[in-house]
Motif scaffolding. Structure first.
Motif, PDB file in Angstrom:
ATOM      1  N   PRO A 168      -9.805  -9.714  -5.904  1.00  0.00           N
ATOM      2  CA  PRO A 168      -8.458  -9.332  -6.324  1.00  0.00           C
ATOM      3  C   PRO A 168      -8.236  -7.824  -6.345  1.00  0.00           C
ATOM      4  O   PRO A 168      -7.137  -7.357  -6.089  1.00  0.00           O
ATOM      5  N   ARG A 169      -9.292  -7.059  -6.599  1.00  0.00           N
ATOM      6  CA  ARG A 169      -9.128  -5.601  -6.689  1.00  0.00           C
ATOM      7  C   ARG A 169      -8.800  -4.986  -5.328  1.00  0.00           C
ATOM      8  O   ARG A 169      -8.367  -3.850  -5.238  1.00  0.00           O
ATOM      9  N   ASP A 170      -9.048  -5.748  -4.241  1.00  0.00           N
ATOM     10  CA  ASP A 170      -8.896  -5.193  -2.894  1.00  0.00           C
ATOM     11  C   ASP A 170      -7.499  -5.357  -2.306  1.00  0.00           C
ATOM     12  O   ASP A 170      -7.273  -4.995  -1.155  1.00  0.00           O
ATOM     13  N   THR A 171      -6.566  -5.899  -3.060  1.00  0.00           N
ATOM     14  CA  THR A 171      -5.240  -6.192  -2.506  1.00  0.00           C
ATOM     15  C   THR A 171      -4.597  -4.972  -1.841  1.00  0.00           C
ATOM     16  O   THR A 171      -4.152  -5.043  -0.696  1.00  0.00           O
ATOM     17  N   ILE A 172      -4.592  -3.864  -2.534  1.00  0.00           N
ATOM     18  CA  ILE A 172      -3.939  -2.673  -1.974  1.00  0.00           C
ATOM     19  C   ILE A 172      -4.789  -2.059  -0.876  1.00  0.00           C
ATOM     20  O   ILE A 172      -4.289  -1.638   0.158  1.00  0.00           O
ATOM     21  N   ARG A 173      -6.081  -2.076  -1.099  1.00  0.00           N
ATOM     22  CA  ARG A 173      -6.983  -1.527  -0.090  1.00  0.00           C
ATOM     23  C   ARG A 173      -6.801  -2.256   1.242  1.00  0.00           C
ATOM     24  O   ARG A 173      -6.709  -1.645   2.302  1.00  0.00           O
ATOM     25  N   ALA A 209      -2.366  -1.475   7.660  1.00  0.00           N
ATOM     26  CA  ALA A 209      -1.474  -0.460   8.222  1.00  0.00           C
ATOM     27  C   ALA A 209      -2.262   0.590   8.997  1.00  0.00           C
ATOM     28  O   ALA A 209      -1.854   1.012  10.078  1.00  0.00           O
ATOM     29  N   GLU A 210      -3.399   0.975   8.462  1.00  0.00           N
ATOM     30  CA  GLU A 210      -4.177   2.051   9.092  1.00  0.00           C
ATOM     31  C   GLU A 210      -4.848   1.607  10.392  1.00  0.00           C
ATOM     32  O   GLU A 210      -5.209   2.436  11.212  1.00  0.00           O
ATOM     33  N   SER A 211      -5.052   0.307  10.550  1.00  0.00           N
ATOM     34  CA  SER A 211      -5.652  -0.170  11.800  1.00  0.00           C
ATOM     35  C   SER A 211      -4.581  -0.395  12.861  1.00  0.00           C
ATOM     36  O   SER A 211      -4.904  -0.607  14.028  1.00  0.00           O
ATOM     37  N   ALA A 224       0.820  -1.210   0.000  1.00  0.00           N
ATOM     38  CA  ALA A 224       0.000   0.000   0.000  1.00  0.00           C
ATOM     39  C   ALA A 224       0.856   1.263   0.000  1.00  0.00           C
ATOM     40  O   ALA A 224       0.329   2.360  -0.124  1.00  0.00           O
ATOM     41  N   ASP A 225       2.165   1.120   0.184  1.00  0.00           N
ATOM     42  CA  ASP A 225       3.051   2.286   0.083  1.00  0.00           C
ATOM     43  C   ASP A 225       4.333   1.850  -0.612  1.00  0.00           C
ATOM     44  O   ASP A 225       5.331   1.507   0.020  1.00  0.00           O
TER      45      ASP A 225
END
Lengths: 261, 531
Positions: free
Chosen positions: A184-189, A195-197, A149-150
């Motif tokens: 599959p579209r949710d991988t980065i989300r 990380a955000e939790s 995600a980064d």
């Protein structure tokens, strides 16, 4: 151009060197506080991704939305741009081979792709994995976590690790839609939500001392991150995982300080 | 993994990503049809001239519009749901002022068509039409009855909202393109004027300058005026004598303009009398707020019954179940040296007498979707046709009419391009936008603006304008953030070069949909794989 066998475990083909050095014209900084990967006005032009012809990325050998393939693609780009020829190891995400390598010492760059999927059940390898815990225990030269995600953070940490001596370990969170049963579209989300939790803290430590961490922008409960995988968890697991995230937030100082952002 | 005999594995994919453009809500809301997102795109990189040139493809009056437009674009901005809307209007004004400061000019048309078009009225609609027609290569003459160009922008909008130097500069730039403006030239009969000047088509935009009247019994000593003539006399040099206590009757923006003008002329009391409630007032709330800050008072739910000597008798009203004001029989007396009626305006339709085919309804000229009246070759727009009466709507009419006039002159029909689907907030991934609150235009302090006609809202400076432009989310239009390129696990996105965006390599794409999910501005969608 040759690469350490350990790196080539994913079967990357040799790269087109011309493609690697191609530069985008440097333009001005774009939106204030933008968090996008690059952009047309950014001075940090994305180093042209290697033109890969591997069957892994062309066919169905990797699943759609594979986090490991995405992370490995950026790792490959950084290593090849730097012409890195030091010793490298890819560690198993179970963390089993980590202690032996950390104890042995020497100059070695270790990578681990963490899909939380080793035991087939999320949370088995919670809190950035056992490898990270061993690494901190052994106070190796450099240990860092990174996430798909980064990707810039990942690239920066890898670059830093390459430039150091001793044992360096980069642990990369890479969601796996196939094992997790997520779209599959949710991988980065999902990586972002981890990380955000606070569930997957993004930090770095040198010689056992935490030297930096990536702040949470929008804190959320771990249940948001776990999503459909909640169904696979026992009733006691969720509070435990939330507790873990909360402790990560304190331990790694993940909340923004006043005046930041 | 064996590398000998690599057979190309066939990609099994049921869906694929495609790039698309969506219509940003600001563009969709703009009555002048500005491509706001596109000009902000240039402003973001500090290329203000390109931004201004993009802006003026639709609107030739950005410095004016940046001041007087009620900015429906800002009200619809998706960023409102993140922190606050982008101050589009402020940036527009900055660009407009920058153009005046730097002396940027409009290009003259590349070729002349030889066609002649008469524009009647040099207000926003007429000027806009003249500009667009000239761009298309036509010879344009604007005839206006007044002594100066600008129409209601000069004779209706007070100086503290629109300084005259700004108006003059933007009018001059249109003249410099070769548009001829004949002042003090009232068109009495449109057909005759067209014949005399050998015009092939005409665009009528005479506005609505006749004050609506209401019968209010008044003694001979009572000073009763109408808003149009009060505001107009502010321009003629002879300032209206309104006295120390002024009552303004009406609830529109014109009523506010007069009440605030009265304050600036030295009135100690400036009271608006309106028959309904604040919620029902047609004036914009921010203008009312500014007026109240300046000391203007409002009597809600009241009508003026009569005026005698220095007194006005007001009847209290109440709203019935249909929200119509009904008299209550309770009266009240206000001290007043003068009363100004701001009850709306009518169109002077005198020039249209005897034109066959032309129809009128409720005091306005009827036009088709192509802005043409019932008379062939005679088009109309602005306040004289049925619509909302604002500068922005008028500028939009001028542009639209110019395109249809151009087509009509060439014996064609103008088909507007099909609109893209709206880029609504749910199409965005706002994670990628940093938090950045809106830059508020500094306002002059209330005490200072009460007594002067200085501009009340100051502009942005270069750094704040740039900052504001960069807050644009670029809804529905790729801004080359490279998320799709960097985040594709399959390395299936190719960069086509600066300004040229990206392309998908469907030989590699596995259709995971990460690109569409992580696109900040909703410029990628997932479609079923073609059979």
């Amino acid at each position: 151009m040759s690469f350490p066998l350990s790196f080539n475990v994913l079967g990357w083909p040799p790269l087109d060197e011309a493609a690697m050095t191609r530069q985008t014209p440097v333009q001005k900084f774009y939106q204030k506080g933008t968090f996008t990967f690059g952009n047309r006005l950014s001075p940090e032009a994305f180093h042209a991704a290697p033109a890969m012809a591997s069957p892994l990325v062309k066919g169905h050998e990797a699943c759609p939305g594979c986090g490991i393939v995405l992370a490995a693609r950026h790792v490959a780009a950084v290593l090849q741009l730097a012409k890195f020829d030091g010793a490298m190891r890819i560690l198993d995400q179970s963390g089993e081979d980590a202690p032996k390598i950390f104890e042995r010492g020497g100059d070695v760059l270790c990578l681990c792709y963490d899909t939380e999927g080793a035991g087939g059940k999320p949370g088995n390898l919670f809190a950035a994995g056992k490898g990270v815990q061993f690494a901190r225990l052994h106070a190796i030269a450099y240990v860092a976590t990174a996430t798909v995600a980064d990707l810039h953070d990942l690239e920066n940490k890898l670059t830093k690790a390459m430039g150091l001596g001793g044992v360096r370990y980069l642990h990369i969170h890479a969601p796996c839609p196939a094992v997790w049963g997520t779209p599959p579209r949710d991988t980065i989300r999902l990586a972002r939500l981890a990380a955000e939790s606070g569930f997957f803290p993004i930090f770095e430590a040198e010689n056992g001392v935490v030297t930096g961490s990536r702040r949470i922008r929008h804190r959320m409960p771990v249940t948001d991150y776990l999503g459909p995988r909640l169904a696979k968890l026992g009733p006691d697991d969720t509070p435990k995982l939330q507790d873990l995230a909360d402790r990560n937030i304190i331990e790694f100082d993940l909340l923004p300080h006043p005046g930041e952002h | 993994m064996s590398n000998d005999a690599i057979t190309e594995p066939k990609i099994v994919r049921s869906v694929r990503p495609v790039f698309l453009d969506r219509l940003p809500p600001c563009n969709n809301a703009c009555p002048a049809g500005e491509n706001i997102q596109a000009w902000l795109y240039h402003a973001e990189s500090g290329d203000y001239e390109s931004a201004w040139r993009k802006l003026t493809e639709d609107n030739p009056l950005p410095a004016i519009m940046g001041r007087v437009c009620y900015h429906p674009c800002v009200s619809k901005c998706n960023r409102a749901e993140v922190d606050g809307p982008v101050g589009i209007n402020s940036v527009e004004r900055f660009l407009g002022d920058e153009a005046i400061k730097r002396g940027w000019k409009f290009a003259s048309p590349k070729k002349e068509t030889g066609k002649r078009v008469l524009v009647v009225g040099a207000g926003p609609s007429g000027l806009s039409a003249a500009y667009h027609l000239r761009r298309l290569g036509h010879t344009v003459e604007v005839h206006d009855a007044g002594p100066h160009a600008g129409g209601m922008m000069r004779f209706g909008i007070p100086k503290y909202r629109l300084p005259r130097e700004v108006l003059d500069a933007e009018v001059k730039r249109i003249k410099d393109m070769g548009v001829v403006i004949r002042l003090n030239t009232k068109v009495e009969n449109i057909r005759k004027a067209m014949q005399d000047g050998r015009f092939d088509a005409a665009f009528l935009a005479v506005g609505a300058h006749l004050a609506k009247r209401a019968y209010i019994p008044a003694g001979s000593a009572a000073k009763m005026l109408d808003a149009v003539s009060v505001l107009r006399s502010m321009e003629d040099g002879e300032k209206p004598l309104l006295g120390r206590r002024v009552v303004v009757y009406g609830g529109g923006n014109t009523a506010l303009d007069v009440a605030r003008t009265a304050k600036r002329l030295g009135a100690s009391e400036s009271i608006i009398v309106y028959r309904r409630t604040r919620a029902k007032m047609p004036a914009h709330d921010f203008e009312l707020e500014e007026a109240i800050e300046e000391g203007v008072m409002v009597k809600w739910l009241s009508t003026i019954k009569r005026m005698e000597g220095g007194k006005i008798v007001v009847e209290k009203m109440e709203l019935d179940d249909k929200d119509f004001p009904q008299p209550t029989g309770t009266f009240e007396t206000l001290e007043a040296d003068s009363a100004v009626l701001a009850l709306g305006q009518d169109v002077d339709l005198g020039l249209l007498e005897g034109v066959p085919g032309l129809t009128m309804k409720d005091g306005a000229v009827e036009v088709g979707p192509d802005m043409m009246t019932g008379a062939k070759g005679i088009f109309a727009g602005g306040d004289m046709v049925p619509s909302e009466r604002t500068v922005t709507v008028a500028v939009g009419h001028g542009k639209k009419a110019a395109r249809h006039i151009d087509a009509w002159l060439g014996d064609r029909t103008y088909e507007p391009p099909q609109k893209h689907k709206l880029a609504s907030f749910d199409k965005l991934n706002t994670w990628y936008y940093g938090d950045a609150p809106r830059t508020i235009r500094p306002t002059l302090d209330a005490v200072r603006r009460q007594s002067t006609f200085e501009e009340i809202v100051a502009g942005l400076d270069e750094s704040t304008a740039l900052y504001e432009a960069r807050r644009c989310l670029s809804c529905g239009n790729c801004f080359e953030c490279e998320n799709c390129l960097g985040m594709c696990p399959d390395n299936a996105v190719t960069r086509l070069g600066p300004g040229l965006r990206f392309a998908f390599d469907y030989e590699r794409c596995k259709g995971c949909g990460i690109c569409a999910q992580e696109c900040p501005c909703g410029a990628i969608t997932i479609v079923p794989e073609p059979a």
